[in-house]
Structure formats: C-alpha cells, structure tokens
Design an enzyme around this catalytic site. Structure first.
Site, PDB file in Angstrom:
ATOM      1  N   THR A 144       0.845  -1.197   0.000  1.00  0.00           N
ATOM      2  CA  THR A 144       0.000   0.000   0.000  1.00  0.00           C
ATOM      3  C   THR A 144       0.880   1.246   0.000  1.00  0.00           C
ATOM      4  O   THR A 144       1.900   1.283   0.699  1.00  0.00           O
ATOM      5  CB  THR A 144      -0.943   0.093   1.231  1.00  0.00           C
ATOM      6  OG1 THR A 144      -1.447   1.431   1.324  1.00  0.00           O
ATOM      7  CG2 THR A 144      -0.259  -0.224   2.546  1.00  0.00           C
ATOM      8  N   ASP A 146       0.026   3.805   1.341  1.00  0.00           N
ATOM      9  CA  ASP A 146      -0.258   4.492   2.615  1.00  0.00           C
ATOM     10  C   ASP A 146       0.691   4.049   3.735  1.00  0.00           C
ATOM     11  O   ASP A 146       0.793   4.719   4.758  1.00  0.00           O
ATOM     12  CB  ASP A 146      -1.701   4.218   3.062  1.00  0.00           C
ATOM     13  CG  ASP A 146      -2.723   4.633   2.025  1.00  0.00           C
ATOM     14  OD1 ASP A 146      -2.339   5.320   1.065  1.00  0.00           O
ATOM     15  OD2 ASP A 146      -3.900   4.269   2.175  1.00  0.00           O
ATOM     16  N   MET A 188      -2.155  11.447  -1.180  1.00  0.00           N
ATOM     17  CA  MET A 188      -2.983  10.342  -0.672  1.00  0.00           C
ATOM     18  C   MET A 188      -2.485   9.876   0.700  1.00  0.00           C
ATOM     19  O   MET A 188      -1.534  10.432   1.241  1.00  0.00           O
ATOM     20  CB  MET A 188      -2.965   9.193  -1.667  1.00  0.00           C
ATOM     21  CG  MET A 188      -3.906   9.369  -2.840  1.00  0.00           C
ATOM     22  SD  MET A 188      -3.925   7.862  -3.826  1.00  0.00           S
ATOM     23  CE  MET A 188      -5.297   8.197  -4.917  1.00  0.00           C
TER      24      MET A 188
END
Ligand code: F6P
Length: 384
Positions: A144, A146, A188
């Site tokens: 990911t 993130d 993001m």
C-alpha cells in the site's frame, strides 16, 4: 522434489511493485518445480473457477507468460511495470453467502497447497476471514502506498509514492518561485500521514499537515499556517510549499473531497480575518497567490523505484520459503533491516480492532524520527 500448487492474488488498490512480487514468486516457484495459479481480480478469480468461466490451467503463470517475444524474447521486464498483471478489486465484501460459497468452492477446485495474498489492511482483513472459513494455508504480503499495514516498517509501493510526492514538490518549486506563489499539494494516504510526512520533508515543504497531528483544520492550525507563511515572506522567500494529506478533515471534523482546495479557501478567509482585526503584519499576506495540485492516482502508477523492487522481490521469495517450511498464517514483513514474518492472525486482530474504532491501522507514531527531523528543519506540522 515435492511439487506444490500455489495460488497468488492481488487485492485492494493497486500500487507500484505488485508485478515485482508476482515475478519473484513465479521465478522461485519454477526453480522448485511448483505450479503457480494467478487469480484474476483477487478472490473473484475463485468464483470464475467455481462458475466454470475458466479452467484452472488458464490461470497457470510461468515466466513465459510475461517475457517479451520476438528478437528480444526472454527479456523479463515484469518487475519494471506498475499495476498488476492479475488485476485487482478494491470493493466488494463477500458477505453475500452465495458469493462466499462460490469463492470457497473455487479454491477447493484448484486444490491449492497454499495461497499468497498480496493486499492492504482492508483486503487482507476480508481475505483472512475467507481463509479461516475455508482452512486455507495463507501467506500475506503487505502492499500500500499508505504504509499503514501494522507490524511492517515498509509495505510494497510506499517508497515509490514518496518519490512521486518528492518529485512533484521539486517540479512545483520553480513555478512557485517564479510567481511568488504558495503551492498546496494534496497527497494520498487515506487516514495515514506517512506519505505526506516523508514526501514533504524530501521535497522541501514548509508546512506538512497529517491527520495524526492535524486531525482537522481548526483555527489554531490555520493560525499556525498563516504565521509560517508570514515568516517565509519576512525571510525574503516569497513562495512556499504546503503538503496536506487527504486524511486531514475540515474544521467541522468531516472529510472533504478535496481538502487541499478547502485549505486554500480557509487560509484566504483567515488572512482576511487577521488583516481586518488589524494585525498589520498580515497585510503582507493579503494578496497571497495560492494554487492547489492534487497528486491523486499519479502516486500509484509510477514504475516501482529500486527499493520497492527489492522489497517486493524479497517479500515474494520469503513467501515461497514460508510455504516450503509449511509455516502458514504469516504476514511477510520488513523489520529492523531485514525481511521476516509475523503472525497474520495477530495483525488481523489489530486491523479489525482499529477498523472498529475507526482509527488509522498504523499511524505515524509520536516517536517517529521523521517528526523530529521535520520540526528541527522548522517545518510547521500543525498542532504537533
Ligand atoms: O489505500 C490506498 C489508496 O491509494 C489511498 O491512499 C486512497 O485514499 C485510496 O487508495 C484511493 O482509492 P481508489 O482507488 O478507490 O481511488
């Protein structure tokens, strides 16, 4: 040698490095004479088998599947590409009993010895429940941009996204400086600030707002931003770079579709307020020119940087090793400079609890060395 049948799937949002994992798994499996079945679109692939849309042999992955043809045949380029050759889905919870039954049936029909599931916190949570119900031998690999999968210091894809944020800030610096502008860059990260923090520092940001330190754009934070912008002007630097993570909420603590744009409006309004309240100094900010750039999915689609290729490859090889040792229910992780693994059920327990509490699954912790680094550089970090 004991031949095995293993499955591999990618689930959740794509990110750079997924193909590098697949490549490593296929290469290592071939060296062991194992068969690798690549499931298209995550667990949907099992449904396709159950519903006889494809025969299992159509899912067989070999190096020949992706090596280039013609005079450059044999060229193994897969690790260089972003995206995933298997496709992925990031919605759909197999709560529908018929869907679930088809997935479990398809898994059984493939007669797999083990499944390698590549996913983030959301998709691994869903797949883990299926694996438990179907008694699958599962190994998970975290991916990911993130970087919010617990227990691993790095997830595949994160470092490339940091590179994109860094490069975007660099690219915006010159136009910002030429026009005396403040560039607001929205990045993001869903609920996590790792990407904004690291990309922001590496790209030379003056302000970095992440949900861990700035859950919402309160007046305090706006005030802090305006003071930082004023300081820049007074130090004779007439442009600025402001990074905001998409997870930061508006002043009413609600999610905005475009938080960067909202921030711009709020700063404008606040400067007006400060000026009218006769804080004379802020007159300098009255005509401040601001522009907003939303990096969006550019952060997901760049070719993986070297570190993501290395991480992806090491993770893929580790997954094969674990299967060889019959050590299932493991999450492959990166910790203290090396690849290892941890209990998948424990990771999933953490994820489930944090999902239930509606908090970030692996936030920037207050002792993260990059927070200290940013502060020491004079970067404004919101309330923290
Ligand atoms: O979780 C990865 C992520 O890229 C987040 O940073 C972002 O909020 C989300 O996925 C976007 O997902 P989608 O593909 O649905 O736009």
């Amino acid at each position: 040698m004991n031949s095995k049948r293993i499955g591999i799937l990618t689930s959740g949002g794509d990110c750079p490095g997924l193909n590098a994992i697949i490549r490593a798994v296929v290469k290592a499996a071939e060296l062991n004479n194992w068969m690798v079945y690549g499931l298209p679109y995550g667990t949907d692939g099992f449904r396709d088998i159950a519903e006889k849309k494809y025969a299992p042999k159509e899912f067989l992955l070999t190096r020949k599947c992706y090596e280039l043809p013609g005079k450059i045949r044999g060229l193994d380029v897969l690790q260089f590409f972003s995206g995933t050759i298997l496709g992925s889905i990031n919605k759909g919870d197999p709560n529908d009993p018929r869907v679930k039954a088809a997935i479990l049936k398809g898994y059984g029909m493939l007669a797999l010895d083990a499944l390698i599931a590549i996913g983030g916190d959301g998709s691994l949570d869903i797949i883990y429940d299926l694996a438990k119900e179907g008694h699958w031998n599962i190994i998970a690999i975290p991916k990911t941009i993130d970087n919010d999968v617990p227990l691993t210091e790095f997830s595949v894809g994160f470092s490339t996204a940091v590179e994109i944020v860094t490069q975007a800030l660099y690219d915006l610096t010159f136009t910002a400086a030429s026009h005396n502008r403040i560039m607001i860059v929205e990045v993001m990260g869903r609920d996590a600030g790792h990407l904004a923090l690291r990309g922001g520092i590496a790209g030379g940001a003056d302000i970095i707002l992440i949900p861990e330190l700035t859950p919402c754009l309160s007046l305090d934070v706006l005030d802090g931003c305006c003071h930082q912008l004023l300081e820049l002007q007074q130090s004779d630097r007439h442009f600025g770079l402001l990074v905001i993570a998409e997870g930061v909420k508006n002043k009413s603590n609600e999610k905005e579709s475009y938080i960067g744009d909202y921030l711009k409006r709020q700063i404008k309004e606040y400067i007006g307020f400060l000026y009218h309240e006769k804080h004379k100094n802020f007159a300098q900010l009255k005509d401040l020119d601001m522009r907003v750039t939303v990096l969006g999915h550019l952060q997901r689609s760049h070719p993986p940087v070297a570190w993501d290729r290395l991480l992806a490859t090491a993770f893929g090889i580790k997954a094969i090793e674990l299967i060889k040792e019959k050590k299932y229910d493991r999450l492959v992780i990166w910790k203290r400079g090396e690849v290892s693994s941890d209990s998948l059920s424990e990771v999933i327990d953490i994820i489930k609890k944090r999902h239930k509490d509606k908090v970030c699954t692996s936030p920037v912790e207050s002792d993260d060395c990059m927070l200290k680094t940013a502060r020491s550089l004079g970067i404004y970090l919101g309330n923290g």
